[in-house]
Design a protein around this motif. Structure first.
Motif, PDB file in Angstrom:
ATOM      1  N   ALA B 208      45.753 127.665  95.221  1.00 54.38           N
ATOM      2  CA  ALA B 208      46.873 128.576  95.437  1.00 54.38           C
ATOM      3  C   ALA B 208      46.385 130.011  95.611  1.00 54.38           C
ATOM      4  CB  ALA B 208      47.847 128.484  94.278  1.00 54.38           C
ATOM      5  N   MET B 209      45.404 130.400  94.795  1.00 55.05           N
ATOM      6  CA  MET B 209      44.847 131.746  94.963  1.00 55.05           C
ATOM      7  C   MET B 209      44.157 131.885  96.301  1.00 55.05           C
ATOM      8  SD  MET B 209      45.839 133.371  92.381  1.00 55.05           S
ATOM      9  CE  MET B 209      47.280 132.317  92.331  1.00 55.05           C
ATOM     10  N   GLY B 210      43.453 130.831  96.668  1.00 55.96           N
ATOM     11  CA  GLY B 210      42.804 130.823  97.990  1.00 55.96           C
ATOM     12  C   GLY B 210      43.838 131.008  99.086  1.00 55.96           C
ATOM     13  N   PHE B 211      44.955 130.323  98.908  1.00 57.60           N
ATOM     14  CA  PHE B 211      46.055 130.443  99.866  1.00 57.60           C
ATOM     15  C   PHE B 211      46.489 131.906  99.993  1.00 57.60           C
ATOM     16  CE2 PHE B 211      49.918 129.009 101.961  1.00 57.60           C
ATOM     17  CZ  PHE B 211      50.879 129.932 101.572  1.00 57.60           C
ATOM     18  N   ILE B 212      46.728 132.541  98.833  1.00 60.19           N
ATOM     19  CA  ILE B 212      47.183 133.926  98.870  1.00 60.19           C
ATOM     20  C   ILE B 212      46.145 134.817  99.543  1.00 60.19           C
ATOM     21  CG2 ILE B 212      47.729 135.947  97.456  1.00 60.19           C
ATOM     22  CD1 ILE B 212      49.016 133.986  95.447  1.00 60.19           C
ATOM     23  N   ALA B 213      44.873 134.613  99.166  1.00 58.35           N
ATOM     24  CA  ALA B 213      43.816 135.445  99.744  1.00 58.35           C
ATOM     25  C   ALA B 213      43.703 135.233 101.248  1.00 58.35           C
ATOM     26  CB  ALA B 213      42.496 135.135  99.059  1.00 58.35           C
ATOM     27  N   ALA B 214      43.947 133.989 101.668  1.00 59.83           N
ATOM     28  CA  ALA B 214      43.743 133.659 103.095  1.00 59.83           C
ATOM     29  C   ALA B 214      44.843 134.195 103.987  1.00 59.83           C
ATOM     30  CB  ALA B 214      43.654 132.144 103.259  1.00 59.83           C
ATOM     31  N   ILE B 215      45.948 134.603 103.376  1.00 59.50           N
ATOM     32  CA  ILE B 215      47.120 134.974 104.185  1.00 59.50           C
ATOM     33  C   ILE B 215      46.789 135.931 105.340  1.00 59.50           C
ATOM     34  CG2 ILE B 215      49.315 136.225 104.155  1.00 59.50           C
ATOM     35  CD1 ILE B 215      49.952 134.816 101.519  1.00 59.50           C
ATOM     36  N   PRO B 216      46.170 137.077 105.119  1.00 58.64           N
ATOM     37  CA  PRO B 216      45.993 137.989 106.252  1.00 58.64           C
ATOM     38  C   PRO B 216      44.969 137.502 107.267  1.00 58.64           C
ATOM     39  CG  PRO B 216      45.321 139.046 104.180  1.00 58.64           C
ATOM     40  CD  PRO B 216      45.645 137.642 103.862  1.00 58.64           C
ATOM     41  N   PHE B 217      44.133 136.558 106.855  1.00 53.64           N
ATOM     42  CA  PHE B 217      43.042 136.163 107.746  1.00 53.64           C
ATOM     43  C   PHE B 217      43.383 134.957 108.603  1.00 53.64           C
ATOM     44  CE2 PHE B 217      40.245 139.167 105.956  1.00 53.64           C
ATOM     45  CZ  PHE B 217      40.540 139.239 104.609  1.00 53.64           C
ATOM     46  N   THR B 218      44.507 134.345 108.328  1.00 52.43           N
ATOM     47  CA  THR B 218      44.862 133.140 109.077  1.00 52.43           C
ATOM     48  C   THR B 218      46.296 133.248 109.581  1.00 52.43           C
ATOM     49  OG1 THR B 218      45.750 132.076 107.123  1.00 52.43           O
ATOM     50  CG2 THR B 218      43.412 131.721 107.593  1.00 52.43           C
ATOM     51  N   LYS B 219      46.747 132.185 110.206  1.00 49.73           N
ATOM     52  CA  LYS B 219      48.123 132.138 110.673  1.00 49.73           C
ATOM     53  C   LYS B 219      49.126 132.351 109.551  1.00 49.73           C
ATOM     54  CE  LYS B 219      48.544 129.147 114.639  1.00 49.73           C
ATOM     55  NZ  LYS B 219      49.139 127.914 115.111  1.00 49.73           N
ATOM     56  N   LEU B 220      48.685 132.147 108.315  1.00 44.57           N
ATOM     57  CA  LEU B 220      49.591 132.292 107.184  1.00 44.57           C
ATOM     58  C   LEU B 220      50.170 133.696 107.115  1.00 44.57           C
ATOM     59  CD1 LEU B 220      47.573 130.280 104.523  1.00 44.57           C
ATOM     60  CD2 LEU B 220      49.735 129.638 105.588  1.00 44.57           C
ATOM     61  N   ARG B 221      49.527 134.630 107.796  1.00 44.64           N
ATOM     62  CA  ARG B 221      50.054 135.993 107.776  1.00 44.64           C
ATOM     63  C   ARG B 221      51.478 136.039 108.307  1.00 44.64           C
ATOM     64  NH1 ARG B 221      47.045 136.130 112.708  1.00 44.64           N
ATOM     65  NH2 ARG B 221      45.068 136.405 111.618  1.00 44.64           N
ATOM     66  N   HIS B 222      51.858 134.999 109.066  1.00 45.02           N
ATOM     67  CA  HIS B 222      53.189 135.038 109.645  1.00 45.02           C
ATOM     68  C   HIS B 222      54.266 135.044 108.573  1.00 45.02           C
ATOM     69  CE1 HIS B 222      53.698 130.665 109.048  1.00 45.02           C
ATOM     70  NE2 HIS B 222      54.973 130.870 109.271  1.00 45.02           N
ATOM     71  N   ILE B 223      53.902 134.624 107.350  1.00 48.03           N
ATOM     72  CA  ILE B 223      54.872 134.677 106.260  1.00 48.03           C
ATOM     73  C   ILE B 223      55.400 136.104 106.148  1.00 48.03           C
ATOM     74  CG2 ILE B 223      55.179 134.453 103.771  1.00 48.03           C
ATOM     75  CD1 ILE B 223      52.991 132.315 103.824  1.00 48.03           C
TER      76      ILE B 223
END
Lengths: 258, 642, 303
Positions: B208-223
């Motif tokens: 979950a922390m990895g998920f949060i950290a990855a947000i700006p670097f991946t498509k997850l930033r779309h959140i």
């Protein structure tokens, strides 16, 4: 280096023309105006030469006529000419080529232009005289009908368009005059920054009386529509009927269809 | 003495309670207030309304979104109780009936999320829809999310095996997911369960922390970026362009030559884009093998902004790409991320035109030159602009006649033989309704729209100011036009240049006349299909009214698959009416075939550009005799009953 | 009335158009004398006075020198009119002579009217009548406006003195691009003009040409726009043709084009403008939309 480009404002040739009240030229009602197409090639070539020489030359554009010609002058300035001369003449259409040429020659004489460019003829009158006449009055060499132009060290190498697509290559030393033909170049479309810069460029107004010293050598006696030829048959109407009629005529009048 | 002061001197530490209570209350109210004001709700982000416009895979994402949202809220509740409410206030709310509901809802959410993820995975990796890019990011996101949810269920399963399944089966059933996972683990010893649980719990936590950290670097930033875009999207009239101040002598750059000439929102759009390709799927240029893909264009701008911000934007993107756009807005209309594609293209076109004197082709340059000289693209003498009206019941404003409306005819209806029929029919309709019509005749100039869309703001403003001066000079009260492009331009664009008059398209105008009883039709049955022009449909949302009129006229409609807001452009927008289509296949032919495929013998349109393109498309597309195209005005005029 | 006619010589040949000058003078009922910078080996079939300078000395194109030679002939002959062809040689040289003499010049004469010379203007749409106000005048006549007349016989030659002048240096000729299509031999030519609208439409015209068993021609603007290759161009800067049937599609009838096809046996013009100048020379003018009429005609011919 000083360059002069002479331009004329002509009516848009798609218009319907009617004789004016005096019957010696067209009436200006309902006409749209634009720069003479041949003069556009002259302006473009002058600006290209200026660019080739590192923007050092000064290009002056000159036009004779009423206030509306300022539109054409502005376009030339927007294309890249540096300054302009507007010879104010509300009755320019009554001047003959000799008078036009001598006014330009009178102006140019004291200015020391190295090169003068103009279109080979105007789209409305089309006498193809003014350019050559100016050169003769100034005593400088001249070549007409240019479809190729290059310049180096005071020598112009020009290609003249002859009949049948043949070109004649000639050289002239400046000061010289050349007249431009369709095919010489593709005139640039003015960019907006250049249109805006043009608004600040100098347009000197010169009243025609200052330059006009001669009387006309020829008079236009009448301006009129051509007589309709009787022999020409005009057909209109429904397309399939027209097709049948035309095939019938072709069979009858030519040996082409059997 | 020490340099300090006593915190809470005099008021005492007891205030902490009240302070924090009221502080939370106040912040809550503040947040709630903002929630109410933000247009986020109007955009329907929480409701996922834009995403659901395309059901496949919109439904998958929407369900996943809500499930994930619920899980997030659940986690917040746990945090609220475990780290604050319980230790500080001694309050435990995750108990009893609420806890049962909580437990069930979250488990179901987790299962739904898992299933939706599976569906999305199948779609991306097995079905592989045409045009869907799959990049490293997609593997990472899919992997992470699966791992998080699975480890979550595992941890829950282990806990339940240790604490619930055996002892409280009734409660265990309210966590079906955990129950499923836990059932297999019941046989493990408490020590084994404890170890396994610790491992899985920490794994889940780090994922979950990895998920949060990855947000700006991946498509997850779309959140964040996509949600933010809902806030940042332009809510102004559709199709509005910035009106360049041509009097500003200090301006040196017009249009976008590099990314620094774009707005920051233009570049942000690249981050908000989730590569869903819905825009690309609907782009008429992309569909006919032009090099334009709205999605790739937006992303390319982002790439250039990140990697080569000094680069010349237009040449990097490609002139063919830029000139291919018809400004149909299908991309922007469908985009669930509120990306604004069209104006980026228009700003780049402004650079090409105004700074470089560029054109898509010589034929366009000729048309522009003709507008400069004669106020119409055909190069026909302006003096003949009003000749179509000879003998008809219409006066020029110059004559001083009293009129009810100014009919702004437009270049095509004035000069093009086929479109003059529309003008004549409109006059006939007005005459039947007792409306006195005036026209500008030879004084009318092109509205300037095609020039503007090609980037030539200067020519547009020149034409516009001349027209506006005429409208004002003649004291015009209302304008009606038969061309959607003139309609948009006079109703919206001209406002920036000082025109504020009611402007209507003839379809709604006729509709109003019919409602008022001033115009009656004798219905005559006919079968037809209807083409929603871009500038009437998507730009102005006028979709139902013309259909209502045609129904009253006796029409039986067979809708094309792509109609309404999903209508497929005729190809002539964006100034392309002047241009030759040199790349790929013909857009207008594609549309004509869509019309023919409905089986209707008649295609009805409401725009002179569409009419022109379809007449041509019928011939070029080899369907002459199978389908016919006519304008709405012609249908109505034939059915006037007086 | 006396005329001095300025003949033309190029690439080692006396140009046939020189005889049009004689035809013009005959129509005016004027006496003639001829001037030519040419060669002894190619004297015109003319029995009057000829003022001759040799191109070997004077060059084929040296306007400053040729002007001096013409002035010498003028001085000796004292004509009322000095008549040139309105050609790339004539319109270049005539104004120099007119300026030197300070006399009127009337360009591209097509006839006489109202006591003056009739010329075209406004792209051939209108006409002007112009009267010189000077005793002498320089005229240029439109190519093809007057039928060539060959009087026959041998001229009485007066050789002109050697003078020198060189404002313009002649470097040489550049040949025209190789012709793939020889329109001069075609019996039927169907030409596309600006009225076809766009490059794609040229095939419609080509289809008609094929249906009539003829060749595709083109007006200059169409070639300049690269819709058709240059070897199809008809007109003064293209080919001059005289087929049995010439079909002008969407061609307005600018002088330069007319000059190239006026001599066709039968001219059919298709144009949406009833007043297009092509109507002057056409035997039949069909007023219709090109893209509607031509395919219909082609289809009917193919039956």
């Amino acid at each position: 280096m000083k360059i002069l480009v002479c331009i004329k404002q002509v009516p848009d040739l798609e218009s319907r023309f009617k004789p004016d009240a005096n019957g010696v030229w067209f009436s200006e009602t309902d006409l749209a105006f634009r720069m003479n197409e041949y003069d556009e090639y002259a302006v473009e070539q002058a600006v290209r030469l200026k660019e080739q020489l590192g923007d050092a030359p000064e290009v002056t554009v000159l036009s004779i006529g009423p206030d509306r010609v300022v539109e054409a002058i502005k376009k030339a300035l927007a294309m890249g000419c540096d300054r302009a001369v507007h010879v104010q003449d509300p009755a320019v259409h009554l001047k003959d080529p000799w008078q036009i040429a001598s006014m330009i020659a009178t102006y140019a004489k004291e200015q020391g232009f190295d090169l003068i460019l103009t279109g080979m003829q105007s789209q409305d009158r089309g006498s193809a005289q003014v350019g050559v006449s100016v050169a003769e009055q100034l005593g400088i060499p001249c070549a007409t009908t240019l479809v190729g132009f290059s310049y180096a060290d005071g020598t112009v190498t020009a290609k003249r368009e002859l009949e049948g697509g043949v070109k004649g290559v000639v050289k002239l030393k400046t000061p010289a005059l050349v007249t431009c033909q369709l095919g010489l170049n593709t005139p640039r479309y003015p960019t907006l920054p250049n249109i805006m810069k043009a608004k600040k460029k100098e347009i000197s107004a010169v009243p025609v009386a200052e330059l006009l010293k001669s009387a006309p050598l020829a008079q236009t006696v009448s301006f009129h529509a051509p007589a309709k030829k009787g022999s020409g048959l005009v057909l209109e109407g429904d397309v399939s009927e027209l097709v049948n009629k035309v095939i019938g005529i072709l069979k009858e009048k030519t040996a082409v269809l059997r | 003495m020490e340099a300090t002061r006593e915190i809470y001197w005099n008021v005492g530490h007891g205030v902490v309670w009240g302070m924090y209570l009221f502080a939370f209350l106040a912040m809550g109210i503040c947040a709630w207030g903002f929630w109410k004001r933000l247009p986020v709700y109007r955009q329907g982000m929480l409701a996922q309304s834009k995403v659901l416009r395309v059901l496949d895979p919109g439904a998958l994402h929407a369900l996943f979104f809500w499930s994930f949202g619920l899980l997030f809220v659940g986690t917040l509740l746990i945090m609220a109780q475990a780290d604050f409410a319980a230790p500080v206030l001694g309050i435990v709310f995750l108990k009893g009936a609420f806890y049962k509901l909580f437990s069930l809802v979250l488990d179901v959410a987790g299962i739904v999320a898992l299933l939706m993820l599976g569906g999305l995975l199948v779609r991306r990796f097995f079905v592989k829809p045409e045009g869907l890019q799959t990049i490293r990011d997609d593997y990472v996101v899919q992997g992470l999310l699966f791992a998080i949810i699975l480890t979550g269920f595992f941890a829950e399963g282990i806990r339940m095996a240790a604490t619930e399944i055996g002892t409280n089966p009734g409660l265990a059933r309210l966590s079906p997911g955990g129950l499923l996972f836990g059932t297999f683990l019941v046989g493990m010893t408490p020590a084994e369960l404890s170890l396994a649980h610790k491992i899985v719990w920490w794994l889940h936590f780090f994922l979950a922390m990895g998920f949060i950290a990855a947000i700006p670097f991946t498509k997850l930033r779309h959140i964040f970026t996509t949600s933010a875009n809902y806030l940042l999207a332009d809510l102004g009239p559709k199709g509005a362009m910035a009106t360049i101040d041509l009097e500003d002598e200090s301006a040196e750059q017009f249009g976008a030559a590099s990314v620094k000439d774009l707005t920051w929102k233009d570049i942000f759009d690249a981050d908000a884009c989730t590569s869903c390709k819905r825009c690309q799927d609907r782009c008429p240029a992309y569909a006919t093998d032009k090099p334009l893909s709205p999605m790739k264009l937006v992303q390319q701008i982002g790439e250039i902004a990140r990697e080569t911000p000094e680069a010349n934007l237009c040449h990097s993107v490609g002139e063919d790409v830029l000139w291919s756009c018809t400004t149909c807005r299908a991309c922007q209309e469908i985009c669930p991320a509120s990306v604004e594609h069209v104006n980026k293209i228009l700003e780049m076109r402004r650079n090409l035109t105004l700074m470089e004197g560029g054109f898509p082709g010589d034929e366009v340059r000729t048309a522009i030159g003709n507008i400069e000289v004669n106020g119409n693209p055909f190069g026909l003498a302006y003096a003949g602009r009003g000749d179509w009206a000879a003998g008809l019941d219409v006066a020029t404003l110059e004559s001083g006649a009293e009129v009810d409306i100014l009919y702004f005819v437009g270049c095509y209806a004035s000069f093009d033989k086929r479109n003059q029929e529309i003008a004549r029919n409109f006059i006939k309709i007005c005459a039947a309704a007792g409306v006195r019509v005036g026209i500008l005749g030879k004084e009318e100039k092109c509205c300037g729209e095609p020039a503007r869309k090609l980037g030539n703001e200067y020519l547009y403003q020149m034409m516009a100011t001349e027209n506006i001066e005429l409208f004002k000079g003649y004291g015009v009260k209302k304008i009606v036009t038969t061309c959607p492009h003139c309609f948009n331009t006079l109703a919206r664009d001209y406002k920036d240049l000082g025109l504020d008059l009611p402007v209507e398209h003839y379809t709604t105008y006729i509709g109003a006349l019919m409602e008022q009883g001033k115009l009656q039709l004798a219905a005559e049955a006919f079968e037809f299909t209807y083409h929603d022009s871009c500038y009437l449909g998507r730009y102005m949302d006028i979709i139902d009214q013309p259909r209502a009129i045609l129904k009253q006229a006796g029409g039986q409609i067979s809708e094309m698959a792509r109609s309404g807001l999903e209508s497929f452009c005729c190809s002539a927008g964006g100034g392309r009416i002047f241009a030759e289509e040199k790349i790929g296949s013909r857009i207008n032919v594609a549309r004509v075939h869509m019309a023919k495929d409905t089986g209707a013998p008649l295609l009805i349109s409401n725009c002179p550009f569409c009419l022109t393109m379809f007449e041509d498309g019928i011939k070029t597309g080899g369907v002459e005799g199978e389908i016919r195209v006519r304008d709405l005005a012609e249908i109505v005029a034939e059915r006037i009953s007086q | 009335m006396k005329t001095l006619l300025i003949g033309e010589y190029r690439e080692g040949k006396l140009l046939d158009s020189t005889y049009e000058l004689i035809g013009f003078a005959g129509q005016m009922g004027a006496d003639t004398a001829l001037f030519l910078v040419g060669s002894e080996g190619q004297l015109p079939a003319y029995d009057g006075a000829l003022y001759l300078a040799d191109t070997a000395v004077a060059g084929e194109y040296n306007p400053d020198l040729h002007k001096l030679l013409v002035l010498e002939a003028v001085q000796r002959e004292n004509p009322d009119y000095i008549v040139f062809l309105h050609s790339s040689y004539g319109w270049d040289l005539a104004p120099r002579v007119a300026a030197a003499l300070q006399v009127a010049q009337v360009s591209e004469v097509i006839g006489t009217r109202d006591g003056g010379f009739e010329v075209g203007c406004c792209n051939g749409k209108m006409r002007r009548s112009v009267k010189p106000a000077t005793g002498k005048a320089v005229l240029t006549i439109q190519a093809g406006a007057f039928l060539g007349v060959r009087p026959g016989g041998s001229p009485k030659v007066t050789r002109l003195s050697n003078v020198s002048a060189a404002g313009v240096e002649f470097v040489g000729y550049e040949p025209a691009e190789a012709k793939g299509v020889d329109l001069a031999k075609a019996e039927v030519i169907v030409s596309a003009g600006r009225g076809v609208g766009k490059k794609d439409n040229v095939q419609v015209i080509a289809a008609l040409a094929k249906a009539l068993g003829g060749e595709l021609g083109a007006s200059r603007p169409v070639v300049d726009a690269e819709w058709v290759a240059h070897d199809h161009q008809v007109g003064t800067t293209g080919q001059t043709v005289a087929p049995k049937l010439y079909v002008a599609c969407g061609i307005s009838g600018a002088i330069q084009h007319l000059a190239g096809m006026k001599k066709s046996d039968f001219i059919l013009a298709i144009n949406k403008d009833k007043d297009a100048p092509i109507g002057e020379v056409a035997d039949v003018l069909v007023v219709a939309d090109l893209m509607q009429f031509v395919p219909a005609l082609t289809a009917q011919l193919q039956k």
